[in-house]
Design an enzyme around this catalytic site. Structure first.
Site, PDB file in Angstrom:
ATOM      1  N   THR A 124       0.820  -1.210   0.000  1.00 23.18           N
ATOM      2  CA  THR A 124       0.000   0.000   0.000  1.00 23.18           C
ATOM      3  C   THR A 124       0.854   1.260   0.000  1.00 23.18           C
ATOM      4  OG1 THR A 124      -1.501   1.294   1.394  1.00 23.18           O
ATOM      5  CG2 THR A 124      -0.093  -0.258   2.537  1.00 23.18           C
ATOM      6  N   TYR A 148      -1.908   0.345  10.106  1.00 15.71           N
ATOM      7  CA  TYR A 148      -2.164  -0.342   8.834  1.00 15.71           C
ATOM      8  C   TYR A 148      -0.918  -0.310   7.960  1.00 15.71           C
ATOM      9  CZ  TYR A 148      -3.837  -1.166   4.120  1.00 15.71           C
ATOM     10  OH  TYR A 148      -3.971  -1.640   2.835  1.00 15.71           O
TER      11      TYR A 148
END
Ligand code: UDP
Length: 335
Positions: A124, A148
């Site tokens: 990501t 995250y």
């Protein structure tokens, strides 16, 4: 078909019942690969898995994973399963270190134990945190600003180390803002309670919500709202197929690539596109910033363009919105 024949076994897709994973399954099947999908169905949907793929309902860290890999003759793993809600990672970090970092560790261990030679990982742009520059390139500092991002960066580090020690190569793909749906209407973003801008905007367009909150108007961007690099989910899926082919063709090299279009749109520009596509004026409620949002996040995508034959095919904001909207209407009919 020719590409599929080059891998001497099946591709395992974890999280194949989820949003991005289900599109990867379609892209792989369309390219002639044989598939096994592993999904716990905690957030995914069995109906999202194309029936040409075998679905095994199981968590990736299940002790039976090595057995499933061996039984199906899996020779490549694409690992999409995980938790993806950034604010939730802040309030429940251990969930992210379990579902993302620890589960990935377990899956890599199963891959090594069974001799799976190729691994593709869903990473990501959140690994960059607040990027040092925009567009951001793969070699730029990775300093995540939420659990995250850390959970994914730690997984990248594990892959780097494992690839140095074992006969496995990997591709880590750092996704920017994924949106849209399969142009043929076979899958789309179906998550209940989604938080992503284009999904929220098309929900508003079909009357599922009253309007859209715009989180922050005082960013250092041309119109003050946040800028992101929105990429069509089918283009992202296609990048995985191209990545797999490179890993198979050059089995000793591993790669980390940004996957984005290299251009940004502001929240207002996205909502303008939704208004254009729908012929509506969706209400915008201008609100304060959301915690942890960088002003702008845009991919420097020169590395992937140079390395892979991958080329964006649906690189158009109105197309992304139109495909997302068509899927949202299908979902509403289904409900
Ligand atoms: N955003 C917004 N309203 C929403 C959801 C998102 O203004 O209801 C903004 C958000 O602040 C960011 C951009 O839209 O600038 C993209 O956010 P999203 O949650 O879709 O993806 P992220 O970039 O956080 O992964």
């Amino acid at each position: 078909m020719i590409e599929g024949a080059r891998l001497d076994g099946k591709v395992m897709v974890t999280g194949g019942a989820g949003y991005i994973g289900s599109h990867a399954v379609l892209a792989l099947l369309d390219a002639g690969y044989q598939m096994v999908v592993v999904d716990s169905l905690v957030t995914g949907f069995a109906w999202a898995v194309d029936p040409r793929a075998t679905l095994v309902e199981m968590a990736v860290e299940d002790p039976q994973m090595a057995g499933v890999i061996a039984e199906h003759g899996v020779r490549a793993i694409m690992h999409f399963a995980g938790s993806v809600v950034v604010p939730e990672s802040v309030s429940d970090p251990l969930k992210y270190y379990r579902n993302n970092t620890a589960a990935t560790r377990s899956l890599i261990e199963s891959a090594v134990a069974t001799g799976v030679p190729h691994f593709i990982f869903s990473s990501t742009a959140a690994t960059y945190g607040t990027p040092a520059r925009v567009p951001v390139a793969e070699g730029d500092p990775t300093v995540p600003i939420n659990p995250y991002g850390w959970s994914k960066l730690m997984s990248e580090a594990m892959l780097r180390d494992v690839a140095a020690a074992h006969p496995l190569n990997y591709g880590a793909l750092r996704y920017f803002n994924v949106a849209g749906a399969d142009p043929q209407g076979r899958s789309g973003q179906s998550t209940v309670g989604a938080t992503h801008l284009i999904k929220i905007a098309v929900e508003a367009a079909i009357g599922k919500r009253g309007g859209v909150g715009v989180f922050g108007t005082d960013f250092d961007t041309p119109d003050g709202t946040g800028v992101r690099d929105y990429i069509h989910v089918s283009d992202l899926a296609a990048a995985h197929v191209a990545m797999l082919e490179k890993l198979v063709a050059e089995p000793t090299a591993s790669h980390t690539y940004n996957v984005g279009y290299g251009r940004g749109f502001s929240v207002n520009q996205v909502l303008d596109a939704v208004d254009r596509v729908t012929n509506l004026t969706i209400e915008r409620r201008y609100e304060g910033r959301r915690a942890g949002d960088p002003a702008a996040l845009v991919a420097d995508n020169r590395a992937i363009l140079a390395a892979l034959p991958w080329r964006p095919g649906r690189d158009d904001l109105d197309t992304i919105v139109a495909d997302a909207l068509a899927w949202e209407r299908r979902l509403a009919e289904r409900a």
